[in-house]
Design a protein around this motif. Structure first.
Motif, PDB file in Angstrom:
ATOM      1  N   GLU A 120       0.823  -1.215   0.000  1.00  0.00           N
ATOM      2  CA  GLU A 120       0.000   0.000   0.000  1.00  0.00           C
ATOM      3  C   GLU A 120       0.858   1.267   0.000  1.00  0.00           C
ATOM      4  O   GLU A 120       0.444   2.290  -0.545  1.00  0.00           O
ATOM      5  CB  GLU A 120      -0.955   0.008   1.193  1.00  0.00           C
ATOM      6  CG  GLU A 120      -2.130  -0.918   1.022  1.00  0.00           C
ATOM      7  CD  GLU A 120      -3.039  -0.535  -0.157  1.00  0.00           C
ATOM      8  OE1 GLU A 120      -3.140   0.657  -0.496  1.00  0.00           O
ATOM      9  OE2 GLU A 120      -3.630  -1.457  -0.748  1.00  0.00           O
ATOM     10  N   ALA A 121       2.021   1.199   0.636  1.00  0.00           N
ATOM     11  CA  ALA A 121       2.914   2.376   0.628  1.00  0.00           C
ATOM     12  C   ALA A 121       3.373   2.658  -0.798  1.00  0.00           C
ATOM     13  O   ALA A 121       3.399   3.816  -1.244  1.00  0.00           O
ATOM     14  CB  ALA A 121       4.111   2.140   1.547  1.00  0.00           C
ATOM     15  N   ILE A 122       3.679   1.623  -1.533  1.00  0.00           N
ATOM     16  CA  ILE A 122       4.112   1.803  -2.920  1.00  0.00           C
ATOM     17  C   ILE A 122       2.943   2.319  -3.767  1.00  0.00           C
ATOM     18  O   ILE A 122       3.106   3.217  -4.597  1.00  0.00           O
ATOM     19  CB  ILE A 122       4.694   0.489  -3.482  1.00  0.00           C
ATOM     20  CG1 ILE A 122       6.042   0.231  -2.803  1.00  0.00           C
ATOM     21  CG2 ILE A 122       4.848   0.556  -5.009  1.00  0.00           C
ATOM     22  CD1 ILE A 122       6.667  -1.090  -3.137  1.00  0.00           C
ATOM     23  N   ALA A 123       1.749   1.780  -3.517  1.00  0.00           N
ATOM     24  CA  ALA A 123       0.567   2.246  -4.260  1.00  0.00           C
ATOM     25  C   ALA A 123       0.336   3.738  -4.002  1.00  0.00           C
ATOM     26  O   ALA A 123      -0.002   4.500  -4.917  1.00  0.00           O
ATOM     27  CB  ALA A 123      -0.661   1.429  -3.871  1.00  0.00           C
ATOM     28  N   MET A 124       0.522   4.161  -2.760  1.00  0.00           N
ATOM     29  CA  MET A 124       0.330   5.581  -2.444  1.00  0.00           C
ATOM     30  C   MET A 124       1.415   6.427  -3.115  1.00  0.00           C
ATOM     31  O   MET A 124       1.134   7.501  -3.659  1.00  0.00           O
ATOM     32  CB  MET A 124       0.354   5.779  -0.920  1.00  0.00           C
ATOM     33  CG  MET A 124       0.135   7.194  -0.453  1.00  0.00           C
ATOM     34  SD  MET A 124      -1.348   8.016  -1.136  1.00  0.00           S
ATOM     35  CE  MET A 124      -2.648   7.063  -0.348  1.00  0.00           C
ATOM     36  N   TYR A 125       2.622   5.930  -3.097  1.00  0.00           N
ATOM     37  CA  TYR A 125       3.712   6.659  -3.769  1.00  0.00           C
ATOM     38  C   TYR A 125       3.397   6.816  -5.264  1.00  0.00           C
ATOM     39  O   TYR A 125       3.556   7.894  -5.836  1.00  0.00           O
ATOM     40  CB  TYR A 125       5.045   5.921  -3.587  1.00  0.00           C
ATOM     41  CG  TYR A 125       6.189   6.689  -4.175  1.00  0.00           C
ATOM     42  CD1 TYR A 125       6.820   7.689  -3.436  1.00  0.00           C
ATOM     43  CD2 TYR A 125       6.608   6.468  -5.476  1.00  0.00           C
ATOM     44  CE1 TYR A 125       7.843   8.438  -3.988  1.00  0.00           C
ATOM     45  CE2 TYR A 125       7.626   7.206  -6.040  1.00  0.00           C
ATOM     46  CZ  TYR A 125       8.241   8.182  -5.282  1.00  0.00           C
ATOM     47  OH  TYR A 125       9.251   8.939  -5.833  1.00  0.00           O
ATOM     48  N   ASP A 126       2.910   5.746  -5.876  1.00  0.00           N
ATOM     49  CA  ASP A 126       2.580   5.796  -7.303  1.00  0.00           C
ATOM     50  C   ASP A 126       1.436   6.779  -7.561  1.00  0.00           C
ATOM     51  O   ASP A 126       1.430   7.487  -8.562  1.00  0.00           O
ATOM     52  CB  ASP A 126       2.205   4.396  -7.819  1.00  0.00           C
ATOM     53  CG  ASP A 126       3.421   3.467  -7.854  1.00  0.00           C
ATOM     54  OD1 ASP A 126       4.562   3.981  -7.776  1.00  0.00           O
ATOM     55  OD2 ASP A 126       3.230   2.247  -7.942  1.00  0.00           O
ATOM     56  N   LEU A 127       0.478   6.814  -6.632  1.00  0.00           N
ATOM     57  CA  LEU A 127      -0.637   7.758  -6.767  1.00  0.00           C
ATOM     58  C   LEU A 127      -0.117   9.206  -6.725  1.00  0.00           C
ATOM     59  O   LEU A 127      -0.567  10.068  -7.480  1.00  0.00           O
ATOM     60  CB  LEU A 127      -1.661   7.514  -5.653  1.00  0.00           C
ATOM     61  CG  LEU A 127      -2.840   8.473  -5.584  1.00  0.00           C
ATOM     62  CD1 LEU A 127      -3.701   8.374  -6.837  1.00  0.00           C
ATOM     63  CD2 LEU A 127      -3.708   8.169  -4.360  1.00  0.00           C
ATOM     64  N   VAL A 128       0.838   9.445  -5.858  1.00  0.00           N
ATOM     65  CA  VAL A 128       1.430  10.793  -5.784  1.00  0.00           C
ATOM     66  C   VAL A 128       2.073  11.152  -7.128  1.00  0.00           C
ATOM     67  O   VAL A 128       1.939  12.279  -7.621  1.00  0.00           O
ATOM     68  CB  VAL A 128       2.458  10.884  -4.637  1.00  0.00           C
ATOM     69  CG1 VAL A 128       3.206  12.216  -4.684  1.00  0.00           C
ATOM     70  CG2 VAL A 128       1.773  10.719  -3.290  1.00  0.00           C
ATOM     71  N   GLN A 129       2.737  10.189  -7.727  1.00  0.00           N
ATOM     72  CA  GLN A 129       3.365  10.480  -9.033  1.00  0.00           C
ATOM     73  C   GLN A 129       2.288  10.783 -10.077  1.00  0.00           C
ATOM     74  O   GLN A 129       2.474  11.629 -10.947  1.00  0.00           O
ATOM     75  CB  GLN A 129       4.258   9.317  -9.496  1.00  0.00           C
ATOM     76  CG  GLN A 129       5.348   8.912  -8.497  1.00  0.00           C
ATOM     77  CD  GLN A 129       5.980  10.097  -7.789  1.00  0.00           C
ATOM     78  OE1 GLN A 129       6.419  11.062  -8.412  1.00  0.00           O
ATOM     79  NE2 GLN A 129       6.013  10.053  -6.457  1.00  0.00           N
TER      80      GLN A 129
END
Ligand SMILES: Nc1ncnc2c1ncn2[C@@H]1O[C@H](COP(=O)(O)OP(=O)(O)OP(=O)(O)O)[C@@H](O)[C@H]1O
Ligand SMILES: [Mg+2]
Length: 225
Positions: A120-129
């Motif tokens: 989920e942390a990676i998913a959130m990071y990707d969403l920020v991008q």
């Protein structure tokens, strides 16, 4: 670099330590004589329901606003007289979190050293991008930083998660929020270590984390979009 103006705590994984960290950072910056405000944008209202308006953290302005239609204005209004404005969000993805994220200087992504938190942390990071590709953020990209929470120093799993994230180039803070009983104990009274026990180990963790955030914010060390 300077203290970020608006910090949004976000991850789609529940129980990763968002509310605890939001309150802990607000307490730290209050003790350090800044003028923090908290926005409780989680419909479960965990920060607001334990906040004591007459307690030791009464100097922190707290607004509860989980509404997608108004959260942005609430953050902007508070940012007129407060710095930092720290926004706690829901433990699942929703539109309010995205709306809050768009007006942030920094998205702080907490994760426990566990597989679901990692994903989920990676998913959130990707969403920020993705948000950084929108017209709203063109030319002024959001920064995102990950932070390990509830860690037991020296454990294999924490080292493993750190190595995986760092190897893949994700911006993981060196400072960690160690597992300490002070957090759940104090949260029952809406309090946090930096106010109650400023010389204790938990307050030191948070001070280190706050210093690293201040140093890194602004994009210099943050993975490019
Ligand atoms: N560093 C820590 N040490 C010990 N316990 C902690 C720590 N951080 C958080 N906790 C505890 O873990 C639980 C989850 O933390 P918290 O409520 O901050 O997570 P959250 O991401 O806000 O959850 P939700 O998604 O439900 O809003 C709480 O009981 C909290 O007291
Ligand atoms: Mg929470």
């Amino acid at each position: 670099m300077s203290l970020p103006h608006v910090i949004v705590l976000a991850t789609g994984k529940g129980g990763a330590g968002k509310s605890t960290l939001a309150r802990a950072l607000a307490a730290h910056w209050l003790a350090a004589r800044h003028k923090p405000a908290l926005v409780d944008a989680d419909p479960q209202a965990s920060i607001s329901s334990f906040h004591d308006p007459d307690g030791l953290m009464k100097a922190i302005t707290l607004m509860a606003d989980p509404e997608v239609a108004t959260v942005r204005q609430t953050i902007l209004d508070l940012s007129q007289g407060h710095r930092p404005v720290i926004v706690d969000t829901a433990g699942f993805r929703n539109q309010t979190t995205i709306m809050a994220a768009i007006c942030a200087d920094l998205i702080l992504i907490p994760l426990k050293a566990a597989a679901e938190d990692f994903r989920e942390a990676i998913a959130m990071y990707d969403l920020v991008q993705e948000l950084n590709q929108t017209p709203e953020r063109e030319g002024r990209p959001l920064s995102a930083l990950m932070v390990l929470t509830m860690t037991t120093p020296g454990t294999v799993i924490a080292r493993h998660v750190r190595k995986e994230l760092e190897t893949a180039g994700y911006p993981l803070l060196t400072a960690e929020v160690t597992q300490r009983v002070a957090y759940p104990e104090l949260s029952m009274r809406g309090l946090s270590p930096s106010i109650v026990d400023p010389d204790g180990a938990a307050a030191r963790d948070i001070a280190q984390l706050a210093a690293e955030i201040t140093k890194r914010v602004g994009g210099a060390h943050v993975k490019a979009a």
